[in-house]
Structures are given as C-alpha cells and as structure tokens.
Design a protein around this motif. Sequence first.
Motif, PDB file in Angstrom:
ATOM      1  N   GLY A 142      -9.816  16.167   6.418  1.00  0.00           N
ATOM      2  CA  GLY A 142      -9.408  16.088   7.812  1.00  0.00           C
ATOM      3  C   GLY A 142      -9.558  14.695   8.389  1.00  0.00           C
ATOM      4  O   GLY A 142      -9.358  14.480   9.576  1.00  0.00           O
ATOM      5  N   ASN A 143      -9.921  13.737   7.543  1.00  0.00           N
ATOM      6  CA  ASN A 143     -10.122  12.347   7.968  1.00  0.00           C
ATOM      7  C   ASN A 143      -9.268  11.418   7.127  1.00  0.00           C
ATOM      8  O   ASN A 143      -8.979  11.710   5.970  1.00  0.00           O
ATOM      9  CB  ASN A 143     -11.588  11.923   7.775  1.00  0.00           C
ATOM     10  CG  ASN A 143     -12.539  12.781   8.562  1.00  0.00           C
ATOM     11  OD1 ASN A 143     -12.324  13.043   9.738  1.00  0.00           O
ATOM     12  ND2 ASN A 143     -13.584  13.238   7.910  1.00  0.00           N
ATOM     13  N   ILE A 144      -8.915  10.269   7.702  1.00  0.00           N
ATOM     14  CA  ILE A 144      -8.255   9.229   6.913  1.00  0.00           C
ATOM     15  C   ILE A 144      -9.316   8.683   5.966  1.00  0.00           C
ATOM     16  O   ILE A 144     -10.396   8.278   6.408  1.00  0.00           O
ATOM     17  CB  ILE A 144      -7.681   8.129   7.824  1.00  0.00           C
ATOM     18  CG1 ILE A 144      -6.570   8.714   8.699  1.00  0.00           C
ATOM     19  CG2 ILE A 144      -7.168   6.963   6.999  1.00  0.00           C
ATOM     20  CD1 ILE A 144      -6.043   7.775   9.756  1.00  0.00           C
ATOM     21  N   ILE A 145      -9.013   8.710   4.676  1.00  0.00           N
ATOM     22  CA  ILE A 145     -10.019   8.360   3.675  1.00  0.00           C
ATOM     23  C   ILE A 145      -9.351   7.775   2.443  1.00  0.00           C
ATOM     24  O   ILE A 145      -8.208   8.099   2.145  1.00  0.00           O
ATOM     25  CB  ILE A 145     -10.861   9.611   3.316  1.00  0.00           C
ATOM     26  CG1 ILE A 145     -12.075   9.256   2.487  1.00  0.00           C
ATOM     27  CG2 ILE A 145     -10.015  10.679   2.666  1.00  0.00           C
ATOM     28  CD1 ILE A 145     -13.116  10.364   2.438  1.00  0.00           C
ATOM     29  N   ASN A 146     -10.060   6.905   1.740  1.00  0.00           N
ATOM     30  CA  ASN A 146      -9.532   6.306   0.521  1.00  0.00           C
ATOM     31  C   ASN A 146      -9.704   7.300  -0.628  1.00  0.00           C
ATOM     32  O   ASN A 146     -10.793   7.450  -1.181  1.00  0.00           O
ATOM     33  CB  ASN A 146     -10.257   4.997   0.209  1.00  0.00           C
ATOM     34  CG  ASN A 146      -9.698   4.282  -1.000  1.00  0.00           C
ATOM     35  OD1 ASN A 146      -8.893   4.831  -1.751  1.00  0.00           O
ATOM     36  ND2 ASN A 146     -10.131   3.052  -1.192  1.00  0.00           N
ATOM     37  N   GLY A 147      -8.627   7.962  -1.003  1.00  0.00           N
ATOM     38  CA  GLY A 147      -8.678   8.946  -2.068  1.00  0.00           C
ATOM     39  C   GLY A 147      -8.937   8.348  -3.436  1.00  0.00           C
ATOM     40  O   GLY A 147      -9.447   9.028  -4.325  1.00  0.00           O
TER      41      GLY A 147
ATOM     42  N   LYS B  44      -3.647  10.782   0.725  1.00  0.00           N
ATOM     43  CA  LYS B  44      -3.072  11.880   1.525  1.00  0.00           C
ATOM     44  C   LYS B  44      -3.665  13.212   1.087  1.00  0.00           C
ATOM     45  O   LYS B  44      -3.936  14.088   1.909  1.00  0.00           O
ATOM     46  CB  LYS B  44      -1.551  11.905   1.397  1.00  0.00           C
ATOM     47  CG  LYS B  44      -0.864  10.747   2.076  1.00  0.00           C
ATOM     48  CD  LYS B  44      -1.031  10.837   3.562  1.00  0.00           C
ATOM     49  CE  LYS B  44      -0.284   9.714   4.259  1.00  0.00           C
ATOM     50  NZ  LYS B  44      -0.576   9.647   5.682  1.00  0.00           N
ATOM     51  N   ALA B  45      -3.897  13.381  -0.225  1.00  0.00           N
ATOM     52  CA  ALA B  45      -4.498  14.613  -0.736  1.00  0.00           C
ATOM     53  C   ALA B  45      -5.935  14.757  -0.232  1.00  0.00           C
ATOM     54  O   ALA B  45      -6.359  15.836   0.176  1.00  0.00           O
ATOM     55  CB  ALA B  45      -4.458  14.623  -2.260  1.00  0.00           C
ATOM     56  N   ALA B  46      -6.682  13.656  -0.233  1.00  0.00           N
ATOM     57  CA  ALA B  46      -8.067  13.680   0.248  1.00  0.00           C
ATOM     58  C   ALA B  46      -8.122  13.958   1.749  1.00  0.00           C
ATOM     59  O   ALA B  46      -8.970  14.710   2.220  1.00  0.00           O
ATOM     60  CB  ALA B  46      -8.755  12.359  -0.074  1.00  0.00           C
ATOM     61  N   GLU B  47      -7.181  13.369   2.476  1.00  0.00           N
ATOM     62  CA  GLU B  47      -7.116  13.590   3.927  1.00  0.00           C
ATOM     63  C   GLU B  47      -6.859  15.062   4.240  1.00  0.00           C
ATOM     64  O   GLU B  47      -7.397  15.611   5.203  1.00  0.00           O
ATOM     65  CB  GLU B  47      -6.019  12.717   4.517  1.00  0.00           C
ATOM     66  CG  GLU B  47      -5.911  12.783   6.020  1.00  0.00           C
ATOM     67  CD  GLU B  47      -4.819  11.870   6.567  1.00  0.00           C
ATOM     68  OE1 GLU B  47      -4.360  12.146   7.695  1.00  0.00           O
ATOM     69  OE2 GLU B  47      -4.413  10.906   5.881  1.00  0.00           O
TER      70      GLU B  47
END
Length: 137
Positions: free
Chosen positions: A107-112, A100-103
């Motif tokens: 601005g993208n759904i991403i594996n943080g 969620k922090a990386a997103e």
Amino acid sequence: MPTLSIHFDSAVLAHLAKAGSDETVHVTLTLSTGAAPATTSPSVVPHGPLAGLMQAGLLAPDTVLTFHQRRAGRSGRAVVTADGQLIVDGHARPFPSPSKAAEAVTGNIINGWTLWRLPDGTLLDDLRRELATTNSK
C-alpha cells in the motif's frame, strides 16, 4: 468458427475444489493441435524491467518471489510470468515491475527490487547488479 475446448487434469480439478475463497490459483494453458500434446509452446518474449534478467538466464518464468516485513507484519508472494510480469497473490492482474507489485501488497510506494527475494534468499536487486557487472565486461 473455431471451438475452444479446455481439458483439465483431475489433479488440477481436485486442487481447485480444495482452494479457499481467499486463495489465488494460477492456471497455465498450453496450446496444442488436438491429438498429441504440443511439444513446444508459443515463444513469449519477456519485456519490461525483468526482461534483461530473464534473457540472461538469471530469472526464470514461474519463479516464486517472496518478502516479509517483520515490523510492519506484511508479507507477499508473486510469481514471475513468461513475459516478465509479476502475478501477486490476491490480485487478478499481473504487475509490470517489482515496485508496482510490492506497492500492491504494502500500500506504499516502495522499491520492489530491494524487497522481493528468490527462493534461495537472493534479492532481485542482487540479480540486477550481477547483470550490470556481466554487461560491463
């Protein structure tokens, strides 16, 4: 009714005065009884996805995590809170998970887990694998 009194060290005030309008400044408050500074702070139990890493001593509060995506021209910085959340620069509220922090930054759904790095370059995912290996023994 109790009164709340907040006292800042002069160095903190100087730092706040120099902070730019786009800079996020994090302030940690410690409770005390008045005359003498508190020797211990209230115990905070981490929760959420980072809790296991913190309870195992693999990740500490106030650790700065960063990432840089060269091709996308993006970078991020987050600080781990005592309760296991991430405060991301430029965002008022903490995020409950690395993804969620990386997103919030990309601005993208991403594996943080595979994006955020500790100061020594270790990925959060490496810590998670280390914990899983330790727990399976």
